[in-house]
Design a protein around this motif. Structure first.
Motif, PDB file in Angstrom:
ATOM      1  N   LEU A   1       3.584 -11.823  22.428  1.00 20.61           N
ATOM      2  CA  LEU A   1       2.944 -11.534  23.712  1.00 20.61           C
ATOM      3  C   LEU A   1       1.437 -11.377  23.561  1.00 20.61           C
ATOM      4  O   LEU A   1       0.674 -11.785  24.439  1.00 20.61           O
ATOM      5  N   LEU A   2       0.998 -10.787  22.454  1.00 18.16           N
ATOM      6  CA  LEU A   2      -0.443 -10.632  22.226  1.00 18.16           C
ATOM      7  C   LEU A   2      -1.137 -11.989  22.115  1.00 18.16           C
ATOM      8  O   LEU A   2      -2.305 -12.120  22.489  1.00 18.16           O
ATOM      9  N   ALA A   3      -0.414 -12.982  21.611  1.00 19.02           N
ATOM     10  CA  ALA A   3      -0.983 -14.319  21.506  1.00 19.02           C
ATOM     11  C   ALA A   3      -1.125 -14.981  22.869  1.00 19.02           C
ATOM     12  O   ALA A   3      -1.927 -15.890  23.046  1.00 19.02           O
ATOM     13  N   GLU A   4      -0.369 -14.500  23.853  1.00 20.15           N
ATOM     14  CA  GLU A   4      -0.362 -15.128  25.169  1.00 20.15           C
ATOM     15  C   GLU A   4      -1.139 -14.355  26.233  1.00 20.15           C
ATOM     16  O   GLU A   4      -1.684 -14.948  27.155  1.00 20.15           O
ATOM     17  N   PHE A   5      -1.157 -13.032  26.125  1.00 20.28           N
ATOM     18  CA  PHE A   5      -1.778 -12.205  27.156  1.00 20.28           C
ATOM     19  C   PHE A   5      -2.960 -11.434  26.577  1.00 20.28           C
ATOM     20  O   PHE A   5      -2.907 -10.988  25.435  1.00 20.28           O
ATOM     21  N   GLU A   6      -3.991 -11.285  27.393  1.00 23.82           N
ATOM     22  CA  GLU A   6      -5.151 -10.509  26.986  1.00 23.82           C
ATOM     23  C   GLU A   6      -4.910  -9.051  27.337  1.00 23.82           C
ATOM     24  O   GLU A   6      -5.083  -8.648  28.490  1.00 23.82           O
TER      25      GLU A   6
END
Length: 104
Positions: free
Chosen positions: A73-78
């Motif tokens: 999720l960290l790779a996708e959302f700021e």
């Protein structure tokens, strides 16, 4: 070994493609889409509507650990990791309480 998070196979669900596309378009324009549903879950007489982040969490409940889920999720959302971890943990606890996911 970390517990694996798995969707209950008895839960029926579907992602609403049109709603998802509208949310992505709104996000590109800086809109607040936190209350817009992009998927539905049905089980045990309960229906739950998930927003975009909830849908992405739900789709990743396929045997990943919490740490693996957070990394994806960290790779996708700021978002800050601590905030994401708190939000995801709370969301997963709610889903587990409803029997929508299990920890193996």
């Amino acid at each position: 070994m970390a517990a694996k998070i798995v969707r209950n196979p008895d839960v029926l669900w579907r992602e609403e493609d049109e709603a998802r596309d509208e949310v992505h378009a709104a996000l590109e324009q800086g809109g607040d889409v936190s209350d817009v549903g992009t998927s539905l879950l049905f089980a045990n007489g309960q229906m739950v509507v998930l927003n975009l982040l909830g849908t992405e969490i739900w789709k990743r409940c396929d045997g990943k650990s919490l740490a693996e889920l957070i990394d994806e999720l960290l790779a996708e959302f700021e978002v800050e990791k601590d905030i994401l971890l708190e939000d995801v943990s709370g969301f997963l606890a709610e889903l587990a309480g409803k029997g929508f996911i299990v920890y193996e």
